[in-house]
Design an enzyme around this catalytic site. Sequence first.
Site, mmCIF file in Angstrom:
data_model
loop_
_atom_site.group_PDB
_atom_site.id
_atom_site.type_symbol
_atom_site.label_atom_id
_atom_site.label_comp_id
_atom_site.label_asym_id
_atom_site.label_seq_id
_atom_site.Cartn_x
_atom_site.Cartn_y
_atom_site.Cartn_z
ATOM 1 N N ASP A 195 90.862 119.935 17.605
ATOM 2 C CA ASP A 195 91.884 120.751 18.253
ATOM 3 C C ASP A 195 93.148 120.816 17.393
ATOM 4 O O ASP A 195 93.764 119.784 17.097
ATOM 5 C CB ASP A 195 92.211 120.164 19.629
ATOM 6 N N HIS A 244 87.990 99.328 25.328
ATOM 7 C CA HIS A 244 87.850 98.076 24.577
ATOM 8 C C HIS A 244 88.707 97.025 25.255
ATOM 9 O O HIS A 244 89.501 97.334 26.145
ATOM 10 C CB HIS A 244 88.244 98.243 23.103
ATOM 11 N N SER A 288 93.510 105.165 23.384
ATOM 12 C CA SER A 288 92.272 104.466 23.737
ATOM 13 C C SER A 288 92.020 104.570 25.233
ATOM 14 O O SER A 288 92.893 104.248 26.043
ATOM 15 C CB SER A 288 92.365 102.991 23.344
#
Length: 436
Positions: free
Chosen positions: A360, A237, A375
């Site tokens: 996980d 992003h 991110s």
Amino acid sequence: MRKFFSVTFKAMYAMLACGMLLLCVIFCFYYTRLPDKFYLSGDAPLNIRTFFRITAEYDGENADTPAVLQALSSTDETISAMPDNEVQQVRLKLFGLIPIKEVELERIDRPVLVPLGTPFGIKIKTEGAVVTGFGNVDGEMSPAQAAGIRVGDVIRSVNGFHIEKSEDITRAVQLGGGNAIVDVLRDSREMIFEVSPVSSGRDNVFRMGVWVRVSSAGIGTMSFYDPESGMFGGLGHGVCDVDTGRLLPISSGEAVSVTISGIVKGRPGNPGELAGTFLSRVPIGTIQRNTAAGVFGMMNYAPTLESGIPMAFKQEVKTGPATILSTVAGTTPKEYEIMIERLDYNENNQVKNMVIRITDEELLGKTGGIVQGMSGSPIIQNDKLVGAVTHVFVSDSARGYAIFAENMYRVMRGLNGEWISEVEPCEEIIDLGDAA
């Protein structure tokens, strides 16, 4: 008997109306859900799994005999080869009968990219000065605001002087005395404003009453490295201004090495974050583009000796198990298990393409799921790079959004021009403003 036929007719009419409504809903759903362009590699067929049968047809050399290319469902159909290196207009049809839309189909060499998952520091200088707010001058309304300048505008010059830092605005305003010609960029449009700065009674300095930002810094995760071009992609992003929520226009930027030194665990309603420390002032690469699909630039050297893996085209991504590469301690990434829960091919949403869930147990125990700083963590499925993590759900830190790797690659290599979609918040970036 007449009453019986009347009731039967009404029932049939109601069933027909319901059927037509259902067809309209299905049509609208696939019209918006299916993308406008597909990339293929080699002799691979176009194959997207859909609940209802959809076929793809294109006109070959004989326009009167359209050939079925491949059913976009679990049902196998005859595959007709398409010429290489050509863009074809393909018709998608519901049940093989009802036209939905025309899309482009193009065969390209499948990219081979190196998934990274390593943390990196981001240092950006803006192209001009981004207006982040206004302030009164000696009790009077901000002269810049009164002249029509808005938050989010980019001040490029004042009285003909190019602006690179906030001090440049101050000096240019003083030279103009009580007048200032301000060159502003707003939504890609150049605008000129005549501002009448006010002399402050405290120091006899002319001021426009504007707060600006000229730099930004933070940490994120590198998604992949392209050995062919030497370029990298990260974040998934854009780097946004924390005050305006808009993409920061950059004039230059650097990527530097970072080590992850701590974790604030994510909880419902309170996203966590990774704490990092810049290891060196010597850059490992240059940041050249800041887009809604991530930041992109050139590496100064290959970041790893690991070999690359094929990039998945968006239609090859499936719901189900996958893994991410992420670094939550030190500088070395680890592989963690996730589940891809939902896919979105809508062309108007080219950033939030997948909904993912961390499964996980080790990662959940350390971070609580997705936290700020992760991110850009690459996603791998069936030995292909399929995407990168972008956002966390505030209400559920174990779940979040991800972008298709194809969308990042298209922007990095310019396959989709200067594509920019709706700007999303960028939680990782911390900015400081200066007054002018």
